[in-house]
Structure formats: C-alpha cells, structure tokens
Design an enzyme around this catalytic site. Structure first.
Site, PDB file in Angstrom:
ATOM      1  N   ARG A 236       0.857  -1.351  -0.183  1.00  0.00           N
ATOM      2  CA  ARG A 236      -0.028  -0.152  -0.077  1.00  0.00           C
ATOM      3  C   ARG A 236       0.765   1.144   0.084  1.00  0.00           C
ATOM      4  O   ARG A 236       2.247   1.330   0.017  1.00  0.00           O
ATOM      5  CB  ARG A 236      -0.934  -0.097   1.212  1.00  0.00           C
ATOM      6  N   ASN A 318       7.247   9.360  27.674  1.00  0.00           N
ATOM      7  CA  ASN A 318       6.371   8.117  27.577  1.00  0.00           C
ATOM      8  C   ASN A 318       6.658   6.998  26.697  1.00  0.00           C
ATOM      9  O   ASN A 318       5.762   6.142  26.728  1.00  0.00           O
ATOM     10  CB  ASN A 318       4.856   8.789  27.461  1.00  0.00           C
ATOM     11  N   TYR A 372      11.120   7.235  15.730  1.00  0.00           N
ATOM     12  CA  TYR A 372      11.041   7.290  14.198  1.00  0.00           C
ATOM     13  C   TYR A 372      12.195   8.128  13.631  1.00  0.00           C
ATOM     14  O   TYR A 372      12.835   8.037  12.665  1.00  0.00           O
ATOM     15  CB  TYR A 372       9.712   8.020  14.000  1.00  0.00           C
TER      16      TYR A 372
END
Ligand code: NAD
Length: 466
Positions: A236, A318, A372
């Site tokens: 995709r 977190n 990331y």
C-alpha cells in the site's frame, strides 16, 4: 484523502474568494504521465560569463527541449496564470512563456558575478509558466578558496529563497557538480528536475558527481528496462506507488510485505506484473528468503528499495521499550542487515541501486517521534557511510526523504494537525505517493550513477525545521 481545499481554491469561485480574503492558493502540480515530454514549452538558458559547462546547450537540445539561449526582452504577463513574482510590466509582446529556466552558474568565482544571475532571472521569472521549472547549476565548494566557496555557496541561499517565492506549482532546485563531473552527468538530474517527475521536489540541492559508468538509456519511456527490483512495504501507500512507477519504467518487480498484508500485496504484484513475497523484513531469516526468491525467480537483483516503515509515536518521557525497539528494528536495523547480506551475496548486478526511505523527521526532528527520527536519521548516516563501498561494487546508495505525503500513515493524524501540516511547505499542499516513487525511480536510472550517498527530499520545501 483527496485535498478538497486544493480543488476548491483552483475553481473560479475559490480563486475569487482566496484573492479577496488572502487565503493560500496552492497551484496544480504538473505530474509525469507515460510519454510526456520533459517540458511542454521552451526553455531559456543563461550563464555566468562565457565559460559555462561545456556541451550543456547541446545536452539540453538533445533532451528535446526548445532551447533559447541568451538575453531576451523582459515582457509582460498575466499575473494570474504565471508563477513569477514582483511587479508586472504592461507591455505585451505575445511571446510564449518559459516552461523552464536553467542557469549555469558554474563559472562564478566572485560574489560580484552573481549579479548576472539576478539579471537573468529578474526578467525571465515574470514569464515562467505555471508549474514551470527553475534549475541552477553550480560547482560544489571545495574548502580551499574562501572567495570561490562563498560565491558557490551563495547559490544555496538563492535557490532556497527563490523556491519560496515561486507560485502556481513552479519549483526551483540547485544541482552542484563535483570537481570531475561534466555535462554528461547532468542528463539524468536535468531530465528529472525539469520534468513532471519532480513535481514535489522543491528548494533542494542535489550533489552530482561524474558518471560511474557510461551505460545510457536507450528508451526514455522505459529507463529501467531489464532491471529487477525489490520494493519492501509494497502492499500500500508509497511502496505500492514505487512498485507501479518502477514497473511502468520497465523494471520487473518483487513486491514484498508482511504476511498480514498478503491480499493487498498480491493485488499490487498482479497489477505490476511482478511477484509477491510475503516477508517480515525484521525477521531473522528475512535476508535469506529475499535472496533465494530473487535468485530462483530472476537470477539476480538490480534495484533494492527499502520502503517498509512504521511509526509508534510517543513523547520520549512516555516511550515504551516496545515502541522504541520495533521502530528501530523495522526502519533501520532491518535495512542494515539486508544491505550487508545483499552486498555480500554476489546477487547484485553491475549498476545496482540501493534506495532507502528516510523522512524529513530524520532531518528536522518531530515532536513525539524520537524513535522514528532516530531510525530515519540513522538511515541517512547508513547511506552516506556505505556510499564508497557500494560505488566500489559498481552501484549507488541513496535516500529519499519524503515530507508530508497523503497516505494511510498520515491519514491517521488528527484532522486539524493534518490540514495544517499539509500547507506548511512552499507548494502549500501534501505530496502524493507517486511523487516519492518518481524520485526513487530517478535514483535508479542508469543515468544517475553520478548521484551517490545523497539524500533527496521530496517535501515541497517543508517550511518547518531544516
Ligand atoms: P504505510 O504505513 O502506508 O505503508 C507501509 C507498508 O510497510 C505497509 O504495507 C506495511 O505492511 C509495511 N511494513 C511494515 N512493517 C513491515 C515489515 N516488518 N516487513 C515488511 N513490510 C512491513 O506507510 P507509507 O506512508 O506508505 O510510508 C512508506 C515509507 O515512507 C515508510 O518508510 C515511511 O516511514 C516513509 N515516509 C512516509 C511519509 C508520509 O508522509 N507518508 C513521510 C516520510 C517518510
């Protein structure tokens, strides 16, 4: 995922409202369709002094551009339909607009000579057609002569500013030739940057070295004829678009993705006339399975596109171990292992191309994306570091860094954040997966052997961060 604002603002009603209220007016980008010419209209070439790059006019003519050299009168234009900026003359000569402007600044050696660039563009920009292309060519600074290097580096500031001034889908980019590169090395980059293939590449600097080999392209409608490609994450989004673009350009494609994406993957593989390979790139046996598939089905591999990637966003305070590890494993460590195995396998043929998907987050950083951004900045480091070894094996390795591209990944963002992020670039719109795919395709061309260890941003010139 369609950009309704873009459609509305380019309707007669939307244009009127936007002009009155001062809303941003993103232009309609020119995107490549099979068989399109590089440019649809004439190109004007200018240069500093008499000593430009030898053979550049002939190269441009050979590319099939309606080349016009030298000075011409500054003429008027219809402000709405052009993308130039500044005051508008009222004298209409009826001359055709420029589809492209190329300025060879390679001979500039003193800051004073940059005025010749100003003279060229001050007139010509007013006649640049919508979705026109500006390319400036310079030489890479060498760190030896401060006056020379200052002059050469000045082009960087010019092009980044000019890209922010252009409107109506026009773009401006800079090509910096290394010391040993000549006109031949420019054919691929100019064909890409002047054409609809570079629709979302704006305000960028591409360093181009001498061609590593002389293998040219026989048919520019099939620049990848005879090549075998693997595209990871092909089920995709950007990966599917890369598979389609490479196949359109003549490559045979192995479409790889997770077993969970099997159905969508088969569909993509069928559409591009390739083979599907269900593969978790982060699994221990991934490299072996890929090598076996390529060897038994195709007998070799030419193009490796590391597109598969995931996000697991959290503020670092977190961030769970799982989120951290999974992003690093898929986006970076898998590529390191796969490339090492492929380079050692003897499967990669001469002229091979390794292309990795990085991200502007890996260049400028992004809140909530330390994992990331680490993976994508890591990819950039990997590409730079591996470039000499890959070149010694007869190939190239580069990264493409997309900005905001309309895909399922970005569609998961909250509505307001997404709408704002879409406009925060010089082209005032999101890119499409095909825009990234075209950049990947360009790096795969035989004519791109002079581009190695580079990061090509496909981000419409993101205004935030780097
Ligand atoms: P996407 O989420 O739409 O598609 C990613 C594909 O990768 C999916 O099909 C997924 O199944 C596959 N994949 C995930 N993990 C895999 C694994 N372990 N093994 C094999 N396949 C795996 O993402 P996209 O938006 O198309 O992005 C493609 C690439 O471009 C990614 O590397 C992404 O980080 C990068 N990128 C995207 C954007 C953007 O705006 N969309 C911006 C910058 C960079």
């Amino acid at each position: 995922m369609s950009d309704r604002y873009l459609t509305l603002i380019n309707s007669p009603f939307g244009r009127t409202v936007a002009t009155r209220v001062g809303l941003p007016r993103p232009g309609v980008l020119r995107r490549y369709q099979l068989g399109d010419p590089v440019l649809e209209g004439p190109l004007r070439l200018g240069r500093v002094g008499a000593d430009g790059i030898k053979g550049l006019p002939e190269l441009l003519t050979g590319v099939g551009l309606g080349l016009v050299e030298g000075d011409s009168e500054v003429v008027s234009q219809d402000r709405d339909a052009s993308c130039g900026v500044g005051s508008v003359s009222t004298r209409e000569t009826g001359r055709q607009r420029w589809s492209g402007l190329v300025f060879d600044a390679s001979a500039a050696s003193r800051p004073g000579e940059l005025a010749e660039l100003r003279d060229f563009f001050a007139g010509a920009l007013r006649r640049l057609a919508p979705a026109g292309r500006v390319v400036v060519i310079g030489r890479q600074p060498q760190g030896q002569d401060p006056v020379l290097d200052a002059t050469r580096n000045a082009l960087d500031g010019i092009i980044r500013s000019l890209a922010k001034e252009l409107r109506a889908g026009a773009t401006a980019n800079l090509v910096l030739l290394t010391g040993d590169a000549d006109a031949a090395a420019l054919e691929g980059p100019l064909r890409f940057l002047l054409s609809g293939r570079s629709a979302y590449v704006d305000g960028q600097v591409l360093v181009v070295g001498a061609l590593a080999d002389e293998s040219g392209v026989a048919d520019w409608n099939q620049p990848l004829a005879g090549r075998v490609a693997v595209v990871t994450g092909a089920a995709r989004g950007i990966g599917a678009a890369i598979a389609a673009a490479l196949a359109r350009d003549g490559a045979r494609v192995i479409a790889a993705d997770l077993p969970a994406a099997g159905e969508a993957l088969s569909k993509v593989a069928n559409q591009v006339g390739g083979t599907a390979l269900q593969l978790d790139i982060a699994a221990p046996q991934a490299a072996g399975r890929l090598i076996q598939h390529a060897e038994t089905r195709y007998g070799g591999l030419d193009l490796v596109i590391h597109n598969a990637g995931i996000t697991r966003d959290k503020l670092l305070a977190n961030m769970s171990v799982k989120h951290w590890d999974s992003v690093l494993a898929v986006n970076l460590e898998a590529q390191l292992l796969l490339n090492r195995a492929l380079l050692d396998s003897g499967l990669l043929r001469a002229g091979h191309r390794l292309v990795s998907l990085a991200s502007t987050s890996g260049i400028a950083g992004n809140r909530g994306q330390t994992n990331y951004a680490a993976s994508k900045a890591g990819v950039i480091g990997m590409v730079r570091s591996w470039s000499s070894e890959v070149a010694a094996q007869g190939g190239t390795i580069n990264a493409v860094a997309p900005g905001f591209i309309d895909t399922d990944m970005t569609h998961a963002m909250p509505f307001a954040t997404r709408e704002v992020a879409r406009r925060l670039n010089s082209l005032q719109q999101a890119g499409l997966p095909v825009d990234v795919a075209e950049a990947v395709g360009f790096l795969c061309w035989p004519a791109s052997s002079g581009v190695n260890g580079q990061v090509l941003r496909v981000c419409g010139q993101n205004l935030v961060g780097a």
